[in-house]
Motif scaffolding. Sequence first.
Motif, short mmCIF file in Angstrom:
data_model
loop_
_atom_site.label_atom_id
_atom_site.label_comp_id
_atom_site.label_asym_id
_atom_site.label_seq_id
_atom_site.Cartn_x
_atom_site.Cartn_y
_atom_site.Cartn_z
N LEU A 219 0.81 -1.22 0.00
CA LEU A 219 0.00 0.00 0.00
C LEU A 219 0.85 1.27 0.00
CD1 LEU A 219 -2.69 -1.12 2.61
CD2 LEU A 219 -2.98 -0.97 0.12
N GLY B 152 0.98 3.03 -4.61
CA GLY B 152 0.20 2.35 -3.59
C GLY B 152 -0.91 3.27 -3.07
N GLN B 153 -2.00 2.68 -2.63
CA GLN B 153 -3.18 3.46 -2.27
C GLN B 153 -2.96 4.42 -1.10
OE1 GLN B 153 -2.99 0.19 -2.96
NE2 GLN B 153 -4.98 -0.68 -3.52
N LEU B 154 -1.95 4.17 -0.26
CA LEU B 154 -1.73 5.05 0.89
C LEU B 154 -0.66 6.11 0.65
CD1 LEU B 154 -1.98 2.50 3.85
CD2 LEU B 154 -3.72 4.09 3.01
#
Length: 198
Positions: free
Chosen positions: A178, A187-189
């Motif tokens: 992430l 990454g999504q974060l």
Amino acid sequence: MSYAIIGFGKIGQALAKAFARSGVEVSVATTRDPASFASQAAVIGPTILPTTLAEAVKAEVIFLAVRFESHPEVAEALADWKGKTLIDAMNTQAPPETLGGLPSSAVVAKAFAGADLVKGFNHLVAAVLDQDPAVHGGRRVVFLASDDDRAAAEVGALATRLGFAPIQLGRLAEGGLLVHARGTRWGQLIFQDLIKFD
């Protein structure tokens, strides 16, 4: 516990400011002569100690804040990194195929043989990481991922000491993805500036 930051660009200086705000001593180094960045370190504070790369790698906990392409050169500073906790604060948009399909931190872990590696402090842009992590009565979140529970806990304790709110994501190949870039996919974060309220 002794600390060092290798790399003194925007991310390295933002990390140094976090140490300075907390009054924690940290060595800072690049591959250049420390005299070339001593004045920048002095502006940040008296607990920021410019030194050589050879001296910096003697620290027990080391932040890696160089360009990803430069990490192999830093890895050559020690033949064996056993006993060191290494915090990978780097990002790269290298195509996954050039990294053997691995997350970039797994590539870094191979280069720094023996080190206990933690991915962390990389998801915030330098301008945000540079700020006081105390925000509106909460603390700015930093995400951590590692295949070593002891190292993750150690870095989590340091993050707390520096005023951040650490959130453990688990192993590098699991939650750690992430906070990794995969080629042109982030990454999504990454870039998520979150605040934790106790």
